[in-house]
Design a protein around this motif. Structure first.
Motif, PDB file in Angstrom:
ATOM      1  N   GLU A  15      19.966  55.384  46.068  1.00 22.70           N
ATOM      2  CA  GLU A  15      20.539  56.726  46.047  1.00 22.70           C
ATOM      3  C   GLU A  15      21.551  56.897  47.174  1.00 22.70           C
ATOM      4  O   GLU A  15      22.624  57.471  46.963  1.00 22.70           O
ATOM      5  CB  GLU A  15      19.451  57.788  46.178  1.00 22.70           C
ATOM      6  CG  GLU A  15      18.595  57.947  44.943  1.00 22.70           C
ATOM      7  CD  GLU A  15      17.434  58.912  45.152  1.00 22.70           C
ATOM      8  OE1 GLU A  15      17.277  59.438  46.280  1.00 22.70           O
ATOM      9  OE2 GLU A  15      16.692  59.127  44.189  1.00 22.70           O
ATOM     10  N   THR A  16      21.225  56.382  48.342  1.00 19.82           N
ATOM     11  CA  THR A  16      22.134  56.486  49.479  1.00 19.82           C
ATOM     12  C   THR A  16      23.418  55.710  49.228  1.00 19.82           C
ATOM     13  O   THR A  16      24.514  56.217  49.477  1.00 19.82           O
ATOM     14  CB  THR A  16      21.435  55.986  50.764  1.00 19.82           C
ATOM     15  OG1 THR A  16      20.226  56.723  50.961  1.00 19.82           O
ATOM     16  CG2 THR A  16      22.328  56.165  51.978  1.00 19.82           C
ATOM     17  N   VAL A  17      23.289  54.497  48.736  1.00 14.70           N
ATOM     18  CA  VAL A  17      24.475  53.692  48.426  1.00 14.70           C
ATOM     19  C   VAL A  17      25.327  54.398  47.375  1.00 14.70           C
ATOM     20  O   VAL A  17      26.555  54.498  47.504  1.00 14.70           O
ATOM     21  CB  VAL A  17      24.087  52.273  47.946  1.00 14.70           C
ATOM     22  CG1 VAL A  17      25.279  51.549  47.344  1.00 14.70           C
ATOM     23  CG2 VAL A  17      23.486  51.473  49.084  1.00 14.70           C
ATOM     24  N   ARG A  18      24.697  54.927  46.361  1.00 12.82           N
ATOM     25  CA  ARG A  18      25.420  55.608  45.283  1.00 12.82           C
ATOM     26  C   ARG A  18      26.163  56.839  45.814  1.00 12.82           C
ATOM     27  O   ARG A  18      27.339  57.046  45.523  1.00 12.82           O
ATOM     28  CB  ARG A  18      24.438  55.985  44.180  1.00 12.82           C
ATOM     29  CG  ARG A  18      25.066  56.385  42.881  1.00 12.82           C
ATOM     30  CD  ARG A  18      24.075  56.558  41.732  1.00 12.82           C
ATOM     31  NE  ARG A  18      22.743  57.003  42.128  1.00 12.82           N
ATOM     32  CZ  ARG A  18      21.637  56.249  42.051  1.00 12.82           C
ATOM     33  NH1 ARG A  18      21.707  55.026  41.615  1.00 12.82           N
ATOM     34  NH2 ARG A  18      20.471  56.726  42.397  1.00 12.82           N
ATOM     35  N   GLU A  19      25.495  57.645  46.621  1.00  9.30           N
ATOM     36  CA  GLU A  19      26.125  58.851  47.145  1.00  9.30           C
ATOM     37  C   GLU A  19      27.277  58.527  48.086  1.00  9.30           C
ATOM     38  O   GLU A  19      28.341  59.145  48.012  1.00  9.30           O
ATOM     39  CB  GLU A  19      25.093  59.714  47.860  1.00  9.30           C
ATOM     40  CG  GLU A  19      24.113  60.371  46.921  1.00  9.30           C
ATOM     41  CD  GLU A  19      23.067  61.197  47.657  1.00  9.30           C
ATOM     42  OE1 GLU A  19      23.341  61.614  48.794  1.00  9.30           O
ATOM     43  OE2 GLU A  19      22.000  61.417  47.074  1.00  9.30           O
ATOM     44  N   LEU A  20      27.071  57.575  48.970  1.00  9.57           N
ATOM     45  CA  LEU A  20      28.144  57.219  49.903  1.00  9.57           C
ATOM     46  C   LEU A  20      29.314  56.557  49.182  1.00  9.57           C
ATOM     47  O   LEU A  20      30.465  56.737  49.577  1.00  9.57           O
ATOM     48  CB  LEU A  20      27.603  56.298  51.001  1.00  9.57           C
ATOM     49  CG  LEU A  20      26.668  56.956  52.015  1.00  9.57           C
ATOM     50  CD1 LEU A  20      26.094  55.907  52.956  1.00  9.57           C
ATOM     51  CD2 LEU A  20      27.376  58.058  52.789  1.00  9.57           C
ATOM     52  N   SER A  21      29.032  55.815  48.140  1.00 11.53           N
ATOM     53  CA  SER A  21      30.098  55.150  47.384  1.00 11.53           C
ATOM     54  C   SER A  21      30.985  56.145  46.652  1.00 11.53           C
ATOM     55  O   SER A  21      32.139  55.842  46.352  1.00 11.53           O
ATOM     56  CB  SER A  21      29.503  54.161  46.384  1.00 11.53           C
ATOM     57  OG  SER A  21      28.853  53.120  47.072  1.00 11.53           O
ATOM     58  N   LEU A  28      34.482  59.250  54.229  1.00 15.78           N
ATOM     59  CA  LEU A  28      33.623  58.333  54.960  1.00 15.78           C
ATOM     60  C   LEU A  28      34.012  58.292  56.434  1.00 15.78           C
ATOM     61  O   LEU A  28      33.157  58.309  57.320  1.00 15.78           O
ATOM     62  CB  LEU A  28      33.699  56.925  54.362  1.00 15.78           C
ATOM     63  CG  LEU A  28      33.012  56.726  53.013  1.00 15.78           C
ATOM     64  CD1 LEU A  28      33.371  55.358  52.449  1.00 15.78           C
ATOM     65  CD2 LEU A  28      31.509  56.881  53.142  1.00 15.78           C
ATOM     66  N   SER A  29      35.308  58.272  56.690  1.00 17.57           N
ATOM     67  CA  SER A  29      35.798  58.270  58.067  1.00 17.57           C
ATOM     68  C   SER A  29      35.384  59.543  58.798  1.00 17.57           C
ATOM     69  O   SER A  29      35.044  59.508  59.982  1.00 17.57           O
ATOM     70  CB  SER A  29      37.318  58.125  58.070  1.00 17.57           C
ATOM     71  OG  SER A  29      37.819  58.190  59.378  1.00 17.57           O
ATOM     72  N   ASP A  30      35.387  60.664  58.088  1.00 15.41           N
ATOM     73  CA  ASP A  30      34.988  61.937  58.694  1.00 15.41           C
ATOM     74  C   ASP A  30      33.532  61.921  59.169  1.00 15.41           C
ATOM     75  O   ASP A  30      33.192  62.596  60.145  1.00 15.41           O
ATOM     76  CB  ASP A  30      35.189  63.096  57.713  1.00 15.41           C
ATOM     77  CG  ASP A  30      36.646  63.454  57.511  1.00 15.41           C
ATOM     78  OD1 ASP A  30      37.500  63.014  58.316  1.00 15.41           O
ATOM     79  OD2 ASP A  30      36.940  64.183  56.543  1.00 15.41           O
ATOM     80  N   VAL A  31      32.682  61.165  58.486  1.00 23.72           N
ATOM     81  CA  VAL A  31      31.281  61.081  58.904  1.00 23.72           C
ATOM     82  C   VAL A  31      31.023  59.861  59.787  1.00 23.72           C
ATOM     83  O   VAL A  31      29.887  59.585  60.157  1.00 23.72           O
ATOM     84  CB  VAL A  31      30.302  61.099  57.701  1.00 23.72           C
ATOM     85  CG1 VAL A  31      30.348  62.416  56.980  1.00 23.72           C
ATOM     86  CG2 VAL A  31      30.550  59.939  56.766  1.00 23.72           C
ATOM     87  N   GLY A  32      32.084  59.131  60.114  1.00 24.02           N
ATOM     88  CA  GLY A  32      31.980  58.052  61.090  1.00 24.02           C
ATOM     89  C   GLY A  32      31.560  56.700  60.566  1.00 24.02           C
ATOM     90  O   GLY A  32      31.074  55.873  61.335  1.00 24.02           O
ATOM     91  N   ILE A  33      31.750  56.456  59.268  1.00 23.98           N
ATOM     92  CA  ILE A  33      31.438  55.133  58.736  1.00 23.98           C
ATOM     93  C   ILE A  33      32.601  54.631  57.891  1.00 23.98           C
ATOM     94  O   ILE A  33      33.441  55.405  57.435  1.00 23.98           O
ATOM     95  CB  ILE A  33      30.125  55.118  57.913  1.00 23.98           C
ATOM     96  CG1 ILE A  33      30.239  56.010  56.679  1.00 23.98           C
ATOM     97  CG2 ILE A  33      28.939  55.513  58.737  1.00 23.98           C
ATOM     98  CD1 ILE A  33      29.044  55.901  55.752  1.00 23.98           C
ATOM     99  N   SER A  34      32.641  53.330  57.692  1.00 16.04           N
ATOM    100  CA  SER A  34      33.652  52.744  56.809  1.00 16.04           C
ATOM    101  C   SER A  34      32.958  52.272  55.537  1.00 16.04           C
ATOM    102  O   SER A  34      31.728  52.197  55.472  1.00 16.04           O
ATOM    103  CB  SER A  34      34.354  51.576  57.496  1.00 16.04           C
ATOM    104  OG  SER A  34      33.460  50.509  57.698  1.00 16.04           O
ATOM    105  N   VAL A  41      24.140  51.421  56.499  1.00 16.36           N
ATOM    106  CA  VAL A  41      23.673  52.800  56.660  1.00 16.36           C
ATOM    107  C   VAL A  41      22.535  53.084  55.684  1.00 16.36           C
ATOM    108  O   VAL A  41      21.542  53.707  56.052  1.00 16.36           O
ATOM    109  CB  VAL A  41      24.838  53.794  56.458  1.00 16.36           C
ATOM    110  CG1 VAL A  41      24.347  55.220  56.389  1.00 16.36           C
ATOM    111  CG2 VAL A  41      25.864  53.633  57.571  1.00 16.36           C
ATOM    112  N   ALA A  42      22.656  52.603  54.462  1.00 17.22           N
ATOM    113  CA  ALA A  42      21.603  52.824  53.463  1.00 17.22           C
ATOM    114  C   ALA A  42      20.311  52.119  53.876  1.00 17.22           C
ATOM    115  O   ALA A  42      19.230  52.680  53.710  1.00 17.22           O
ATOM    116  CB  ALA A  42      22.063  52.331  52.101  1.00 17.22           C
TER     117      ALA A  42
END
Length: 46
Positions: A15-21, A28-34, A41-42
């Protein structure tokens, strides 16, 4: 019990991978990840 925990962790990871994708690179940059950090992160979410 261990099987239940494993399945819950697997579901949370997916679920985390799906949402972040779904986010674009700017979001993504706004939340500090690439994009390459999504799986890391997941994994840390479980």
């Amino acid at each position: 019990m261990n099987l239940v925990r494993t399945l819950k962790n697997w579901r949370r990871y997916n679920e985390t991978v799906r949402e972040l994708s779904r986010l674009n690179n700017r979001e993504l940059s706004d939340v500090g990840i690439s994009r390459s950090d999504i799986e890391r992160v997941a994994r840390s979410a479980i």
